[in-house]
Enzyme design. Structure first.
Site, PDB file in Angstrom:
ATOM      1  N   SER A   1      69.733 -23.312 -55.275  1.00 17.80           N
ATOM      2  CA  SER A   1      69.576 -24.117 -54.063  1.00 17.80           C
ATOM      3  C   SER A   1      69.906 -23.319 -52.800  1.00 17.80           C
ATOM      4  O   SER A   1      70.898 -22.598 -52.751  1.00 17.80           O
ATOM      5  CB  SER A   1      70.500 -25.334 -54.112  1.00 17.80           C
ATOM      6  OG  SER A   1      70.035 -26.315 -54.994  1.00 17.80           O
TER       7      SER A   1
ATOM      8  N   HIS B   1      71.765 -29.847 -48.653  1.00 13.59           N
ATOM      9  CA  HIS B   1      72.481 -30.468 -49.759  1.00 13.59           C
ATOM     10  C   HIS B   1      73.536 -29.528 -50.347  1.00 13.59           C
ATOM     11  O   HIS B   1      74.350 -29.950 -51.172  1.00 13.59           O
ATOM     12  CB  HIS B   1      71.510 -30.965 -50.846  1.00 13.59           C
ATOM     13  CG  HIS B   1      70.905 -29.902 -51.707  1.00 13.59           C
ATOM     14  ND1 HIS B   1      69.640 -29.403 -51.504  1.00 13.59           N
ATOM     15  CD2 HIS B   1      71.380 -29.254 -52.798  1.00 13.59           C
ATOM     16  CE1 HIS B   1      69.358 -28.502 -52.429  1.00 13.59           C
ATOM     17  NE2 HIS B   1      70.414 -28.383 -53.232  1.00 13.59           N
TER      18      HIS B   1
ATOM     19  N   ASP C   1      66.129 -31.206 -45.618  1.00 12.66           N
ATOM     20  CA  ASP C   1      67.137 -30.537 -46.440  1.00 12.66           C
ATOM     21  C   ASP C   1      67.221 -29.048 -46.102  1.00 12.66           C
ATOM     22  O   ASP C   1      66.867 -28.176 -46.907  1.00 12.66           O
ATOM     23  CB  ASP C   1      66.793 -30.744 -47.917  1.00 12.66           C
ATOM     24  CG  ASP C   1      67.922 -30.327 -48.841  1.00 12.66           C
ATOM     25  OD1 ASP C   1      68.966 -29.892 -48.349  1.00 12.66           O
ATOM     26  OD2 ASP C   1      67.731 -30.438 -50.068  1.00 12.66           O
TER      27      ASP C   1
END
Length: 259
Positions: A209, A77, A114
């Site tokens: 992230s 992502h 992901d």
């Protein structure tokens, strides 16, 4: 933003009995620094030489892990835009030992889970820039439950905070997937996910992230930062990572790296 994120959001909405999740990179940042560091500690120089900062051309920031001389592992992502500037050996976020710009043609997304790879120019290893080892194939059935690990990155130091300048690390305990499922349901917490307990506001947050979760025992990369509770980083609900042992074949097939 990838299509699967929309699908994920719909799945969460349909399971209203469970907590929602959000990708740390998408958490709204504050306009100015407030308060103090609550979810980690400043890293000393060279503590996590495998950690890289990723400044994507679209304007967002993520983390990643060096897993080989020409490879960085991050979250899918995160990848997007025309390319990314990779910050190597940085402790102060934008004061790296050196940087490389990598075009989007060097992104390899998993497309189902992901997790993503970035092919980088060859880097030599030394005390400030080095790889982190992956789990070996002998470890692939290890759930790492109750073990301790460290996550590092330049993510927010509290809910809504701006990105800190200095690299932060936090020690976290891995929990079983059944405990994590009790918060989020099994549509979110699948066999590809590894979760950690968030205690006293200590965990990953906005900007983390794609960053690493590395085991204390053996210093192996066991997770890639994926999501936190939709109620906030400091809500006390578990945080989720891609389970690296679940992806050993995919990593080997794309990079040739395996143990």
């Amino acid at each position: 933003m990838k299509v699967f994120i929309t699908i994920l959001a719909l799945a969460v909405a349909s399971a209203s009995a469970y907590e929602s999740v959000v990708h740390p990179k998408d958490i709204t940042k504050a306009e100015k620094i407030q308060g103090r560091i609550t979810n980690g500690y400043p890293a000393y120089e060279g503590k996590a030489p495998y950690t890289v900062g990723l400044g994507f051309s679209g304007g967002w920031w993520c983390g990643g892990s060096i897993i080989g001389n020409t490879w960085v592992l991050t979250a899918s992502h995160c990848t997007g835009g025309d390319g990314v500037t990779v910050y190597f050996g940085a402790t102060w976020r934008t004061n790296a030992q050196y940087t490389h710009y990598v075009s989007s043609g060097n992104f390899i997304d998993h497309w189902v889970d992901d997790i993503a790879l970035i092919r980088i120019p060859h880097v030599d290893f030394w005390s400030m820039v080095n790889k982190v080892e992956l789990p070996s194939y002998n470890d692939r059935n290890d759930q790492f439950q109750d073990s301790w690990a460290v996550a590092c990155g330049w993510g927010g130091t509290y809910d809504g905070s701006p990105l800190p300048d200095w690299l932060q690390c936090v020690d976290l305990q891995v929990i079983g997937n059944s405990e994590c499922e009790s918060y989020y349901g099994n549509s979110i917490v699948n066999t590809n996910i590894i979760c950690v307990r968030v205690v006293d506001g200590k965990g990953t947050c906005g900007g983390d992230s794609g960053g690493p979760l590395v085991s204390h025992n053996g210093n192996k990369l066991i997770g890639v930062t994926n999501w936190v509770s939709g109620s906030g980083c400091q809500a006390g609900h578990p945080a989720g990572f891609q389970r690296v042992t679940h992806h050993l074949d995919w990593i080997r097939d794309n990079t040739g790296i395996s143990y």
